[in-house]
Scaffold this motif. Structure first.
Motif, PDB file in Angstrom:
ATOM      1  N   PHE A 175       0.821  -1.211   0.000  1.00 29.67           N
ATOM      2  CA  PHE A 175       0.000   0.000   0.000  1.00 29.67           C
ATOM      3  C   PHE A 175       0.857   1.264   0.000  1.00 29.67           C
ATOM      4  CE2 PHE A 175      -2.982   3.168   1.757  1.00 29.67           C
ATOM      5  CZ  PHE A 175      -4.091   2.934   0.964  1.00 29.67           C
ATOM      6  N   PHE A 176       2.055   1.161   0.630  1.00 27.92           N
ATOM      7  CA  PHE A 176       2.887   2.365   0.738  1.00 27.92           C
ATOM      8  C   PHE A 176       4.172   2.315  -0.085  1.00 27.92           C
ATOM      9  CE2 PHE A 176       0.632   2.548   4.934  1.00 27.92           C
ATOM     10  CZ  PHE A 176      -0.125   3.668   4.632  1.00 27.92           C
ATOM     11  N   LEU A 177       4.653   1.123  -0.471  1.00 25.58           N
ATOM     12  CA  LEU A 177       5.940   1.053  -1.171  1.00 25.58           C
ATOM     13  C   LEU A 177       5.919   0.140  -2.403  1.00 25.58           C
ATOM     14  CD1 LEU A 177       8.310   0.787   1.947  1.00 25.58           C
ATOM     15  CD2 LEU A 177       7.974   2.791   0.506  1.00 25.58           C
ATOM     16  N   ALA A 178       4.714  -0.245  -2.830  1.00 27.57           N
ATOM     17  CA  ALA A 178       4.582  -1.129  -4.003  1.00 27.57           C
ATOM     18  C   ALA A 178       5.485  -2.354  -3.883  1.00 27.57           C
ATOM     19  CB  ALA A 178       4.865  -0.354  -5.286  1.00 27.57           C
ATOM     20  N   GLY A 179       5.618  -2.861  -2.658  1.00 25.99           N
ATOM     21  CA  GLY A 179       6.355  -4.105  -2.442  1.00 25.99           C
ATOM     22  C   GLY A 179       7.863  -3.986  -2.587  1.00 25.99           C
ATOM     23  N   ARG A 180       8.399  -2.785  -2.653  1.00 23.34           N
ATOM     24  CA  ARG A 180       9.844  -2.538  -2.776  1.00 23.34           C
ATOM     25  C   ARG A 180      10.461  -3.253  -3.980  1.00 23.34           C
ATOM     26  NH1 ARG A 180      12.217  -0.699   2.300  1.00 23.34           N
ATOM     27  NH2 ARG A 180      10.870  -1.058   4.062  1.00 23.34           N
ATOM     28  N   GLY A 181       9.755  -3.274  -5.092  1.00 21.09           N
ATOM     29  CA  GLY A 181      10.301  -4.050  -6.215  1.00 21.09           C
ATOM     30  C   GLY A 181      10.249  -3.353  -7.560  1.00 21.09           C
TER      31      GLY A 181
ATOM     32  N   GLY B  34       0.309  11.592  -4.751  1.00 23.80           N
ATOM     33  CA  GLY B  34       1.554  11.232  -4.073  1.00 23.80           C
ATOM     34  C   GLY B  34       1.588  11.758  -2.654  1.00 23.80           C
ATOM     35  N   VAL B  35       1.125  12.978  -2.469  1.00 25.67           N
ATOM     36  CA  VAL B  35       1.175  13.610  -1.154  1.00 25.67           C
ATOM     37  C   VAL B  35       0.159  12.973  -0.198  1.00 25.67           C
ATOM     38  CG1 VAL B  35       0.772  15.786   0.039  1.00 25.67           C
ATOM     39  CG2 VAL B  35       2.155  15.762  -2.003  1.00 25.67           C
ATOM     40  N   LEU B  36      -1.021  12.632  -0.714  1.00 24.98           N
ATOM     41  CA  LEU B  36      -2.031  11.980   0.149  1.00 24.98           C
ATOM     42  C   LEU B  36      -1.499  10.642   0.663  1.00 24.98           C
ATOM     43  CD1 LEU B  36      -5.436  12.507  -1.748  1.00 24.98           C
ATOM     44  CD2 LEU B  36      -4.597  13.757   0.233  1.00 24.98           C
ATOM     45  N   ASN B  37      -0.901   9.867  -0.233  1.00 22.10           N
ATOM     46  CA  ASN B  37      -0.366   8.564   0.159  1.00 22.10           C
ATOM     47  C   ASN B  37       0.807   8.713   1.121  1.00 22.10           C
ATOM     48  OD1 ASN B  37       1.627   6.001  -0.861  1.00 22.10           O
ATOM     49  ND2 ASN B  37      -0.491   5.505  -0.430  1.00 22.10           N
ATOM     50  N   LEU B  38       1.602   9.747   0.906  1.00 23.73           N
ATOM     51  CA  LEU B  38       2.762   9.984   1.772  1.00 23.73           C
ATOM     52  C   LEU B  38       2.320  10.374   3.186  1.00 23.73           C
ATOM     53  CD1 LEU B  38       5.916  10.290   1.786  1.00 23.73           C
ATOM     54  CD2 LEU B  38       5.529  12.719   1.428  1.00 23.73           C
ATOM     55  N   GLY B  39       1.376  11.303   3.278  1.00 17.78           N
ATOM     56  CA  GLY B  39       0.882  11.726   4.600  1.00 17.78           C
ATOM     57  C   GLY B  39       0.263  10.554   5.338  1.00 17.78           C
ATOM     58  N   SER B  40      -0.484   9.764   4.592  1.00 16.25           N
ATOM     59  CA  SER B  40      -1.111   8.588   5.186  1.00 16.25           C
ATOM     60  C   SER B  40      -0.052   7.600   5.681  1.00 16.25           C
ATOM     61  CB  SER B  40      -1.996   7.930   4.117  1.00 16.25           C
ATOM     62  OG  SER B  40      -2.322   6.641   4.490  1.00 16.25           O
ATOM     63  N   MET B  41       1.058   7.498   4.960  1.00 18.49           N
ATOM     64  CA  MET B  41       2.133   6.576   5.342  1.00 18.49           C
ATOM     65  C   MET B  41       2.747   6.980   6.692  1.00 18.49           C
ATOM     66  SD  MET B  41       5.481   5.750   3.114  1.00 18.49           S
ATOM     67  CE  MET B  41       6.566   4.393   3.408  1.00 18.49           C
TER      68      MET B  41
END
Lengths: 96, 537
Positions: B37-43, B351-358
């Protein structure tokens, strides 16, 4: 000792060496020259084409220098990443 | 008001459907885990986060402040846009170190870099700060869209703020960072095409590049094409110290972390890359495209300068790029232009919404409130926080109103000026500790208000130009954090050794390196590498 080392083992690549510093110094010049060079080239100013050309050449040189080292850093590190991630999760959940 | 034909509406609606479709397509991937949800699985391969970097850093307000600067100062104004240049050094230094730490956020990095109560206080502080800042950024970008819609449709400001940010929120809630990154790719491509087209149209309208240069000469404005002009060291409209600040601050800042707000956004892209090399490349190339974009924009802005005979007011000049698109594009293309503006707007807000949520989820909820949360709970809390950040952005957006540029310099530059050097020290100096860093953050928050607003208002100090305020803040805040650092204990050596072995920071880490060698840790790692290499062969 060669001016630019292109064959690295993982533990050699982990150290900060002169190749890193070459990239660190060249990189800002690449950005500035490409930005200003392109802007001035779009107005067909001769100086713009010269700056842009130097910027592109510097970028190629920078990647030529740093890419083998980065590849080696990556390959060495990814083998240990699983263990590091486990440790990170422990800190996250206050288990360490 | 701008006239829209049916083809214009078609482009706009088609684009919105495409964007929200990304949320539906990647819904399943996004809900798998917090990491997805926050890092796309680091891949991700490097070009995905690179495109996302470019898309996220091209916001609705970006052509506004950039147009304003270039219209007023010519190519000299481009030095301001070089703040993105921190990635030049960061790509090869702090990006590499941060990627190796695996910290999901800059707040999480604090608990790896520092130790004890100080590190936890820093993590909480930075997480809370970032939640507030992401609300502010989303609001600021949102109200810039409100201003554009006000110009195009004569809508009240809040229409443009609320409608498009809410639509964007839908796909972020559904698919998290997966939706953000994939939407960013199509948004990045769309906006780059339109940026090139607008500049071509503008140049043609002004008679071509040679005619623009000739017109500037005729107008006595030839210097507009000289990025190196100077009016003295600190005097006049083009002071040399301003240019030096614009070069030194971003580039040297690349040795550190969090030296600019964009770092927090990039940190997420860095950790979503599949390895260290891809992380470095994503940062370098993403920013390279940002800088190329600025150069292309400059052509359009100076073309409009010639067309308008340089008669625009400061407020009008900020809308220069939008005016060209809406005024000179043919019918049918206007909708495509508006769709590109939506792409510019939505990619940043997403991008900012997902970042704040993270930050709210990983650093506050998961670390402090519910450490044993399941992956499902983490994802659902992330969705809830996405909505909270959206609502907060409406509050900030309405507060900013039409003063988009005034807030930019204060919030994103001066409010972090005093932490610029501490942000570098945390990476390059082992002895810089949690209490020094925390005191720098707190001191800067108080002192920046004093230097920028309060003391000038009472006539105690003169109202200084922003670059002079920056250097003054660096000195004043150092007076606090340097003694605090030296009078408190260093961080726990176990924590420092662990960080050193894992991330190999650059700079002054001698005592930590010697301790790692004494414990045999570096030798053990070399042995591990040697065996792994033998197995590969």
């Amino acid at each position: 000792m060669p001016l630019i080392k292109r064959n690295w083992t993982s533990d050699e690549a982990d150290e900060w060496t002169k190749e890193d510093w070459y990239a660190i110094i060249i990189s800002p010049f690449s950005y500035v020259l490409i930005t200003l060079g392109l802007a001035m080239s779009l107005f067909l100013l001769p100086l713009g084409f010269i700056l842009l050309g130097i910027g592109i050449v510097l970028t190629f040189i920078m990647f030529y220098i740093i890419d083998p080292k980065l590849k080696s850093v990556s390959e060495g590190y990814e083998k240990k990443q699983r263990e590091y991630l486990k440790n990170l999760e422990k800190i996250q959940r206050w288990e360490e | 008001m701008v006239h829209f034909a049916w083809l214009d509406y078609f482009w706009t609606i088609a684009y919105l459907i495409l964007m929200i479709g990304c949320g539906a397509i990647f819904y399943k991937l996004g809900k798998r885990s917090g990491s997805d949800f926050f890092l796309a699985g680091r891949g991700l391969p490097w070009w995905l986060p690179a495109t996302s970097n470019f898309a996220t850093h091209t916001a609705t307000d970006t052509p506004m402040w950039f147009s304003g600067l270039v219209y007023q100062k010519g190519l000299y104004g481009m030095w301001y846009s070089l703040f993105a240049g921190w990635c030049a050094i960061s790509a090869w230094v702090s990006t590499r170190i941060f990627r190796r730490s695996l910290a999901g956020t800059q707040a999480e990095w604090q608990t790896l870099r520092f130790s004890g109560l100080g590190s936890e206080m820093l993590r909480g502080w930075i997480a809370g700060w970032q939640v507030a800042m992401t609300m502010f950024i989303a609001g600021w970008v949102g109200i810039a869209m409100g201003n554009v819609c006000n110009y195009v449709f004569h809508w009240p400001l809040w229409y443009g703020l609320v409608i498009f940010s809410t639509l964007c929120c839908l796909y972020v809630i559904a698919s998290g960072y997966w939706g953000v990154i994939i939407a960013d790719v199509q948004q990045g491509i769309t906006m780059l095409i339109v940026i090139v087209l607008v500049s071509i149209w503008a140049a043609i309208a002004a008679g071509g590049p040679a005619e623009i240069v000739a017109s500037l000469k005729q107008m006595g404005q030839e210097e507009m094409l000289n990025p190196f002009r100077s009016s003295g060291f600190i005097s006049g409209d083009y002071p040399l110290l301003w240019m030096i600040t614009m070069i030194a601050v971003p580039f040297l800042g690349g040795f550190g972390m969090a030296t600019h707000f964009d770092w927090f956004v990039e940190a997420q892209r860095i950790q979503s890359a599949r390895n260290v090399r891809d992380a470095s490349y994503s940062i370098w190339w993403g920013t390279a495209v940002v800088l190329v974009r600025n150069s292309i924009w400059a052509l359009a802005v100076l073309a409009l300068f010639v067309i308008s005979k340089g008669n625009f007011t400061a407020e009008e000049s900020q809308l220069a790029w939008f005016i060209i698109g809406f005024k000179y594009f043919p019918v049918g293309m206007v909708g495509f232009f508006f769709a590109a503006i939506l792409a510019i707007h939505i990619s940043t807000v997403a991008g900012v919404l997902n970042l704040g949520s993270m930050y709210a989820t990983r650093d506050l909820y998961h670390h402090y409130l519910k450490p044993k949360a399941t992956e499902k709970e983490v994802v659902w809390f992330g969705r809830l926080m996405t909505v909270v950040v959206l609502l907060g952005s409406f509050f900030f957006g309405l507060m900013i109103g039409k003063n988009v540029i005034d807030w930019l310099f204060f919030a994103l530059w001066l409010m972090v000026a005093g932490t610029w050097l501490p942000n570098i020290l945390q990476v390059i100096w082992w002895r810089f500790n949690a209490w020094g860093y925390l005191s720098a953050w707190i001191a800067n928050l108080g002192i920046c208000w004093l230097v920028v607003w309060i003391l000038p208002a009472f006539g105690i100090i003169p109202e200084l130009p922003d670059y002079q305020q920056f250097w003054l803040l660096i000195i004043l805040v150092a007076v606090i954090y340097v003694p605090v650092t030296l009078l408190t204990k260093p961080d726990d050596m176990d924590r420092l050794v662990k960080l050193y072995v894992q991330t190999r920071p650059i700079g002054f880490w001698g005592p930590v390196k010697r301790e790692a060698e004494r414990r045999g840790l570096l030798k053990a790692l070399h042995e591990f590498d040697r065996k792994a290499a033998e197995q590969d062969q």
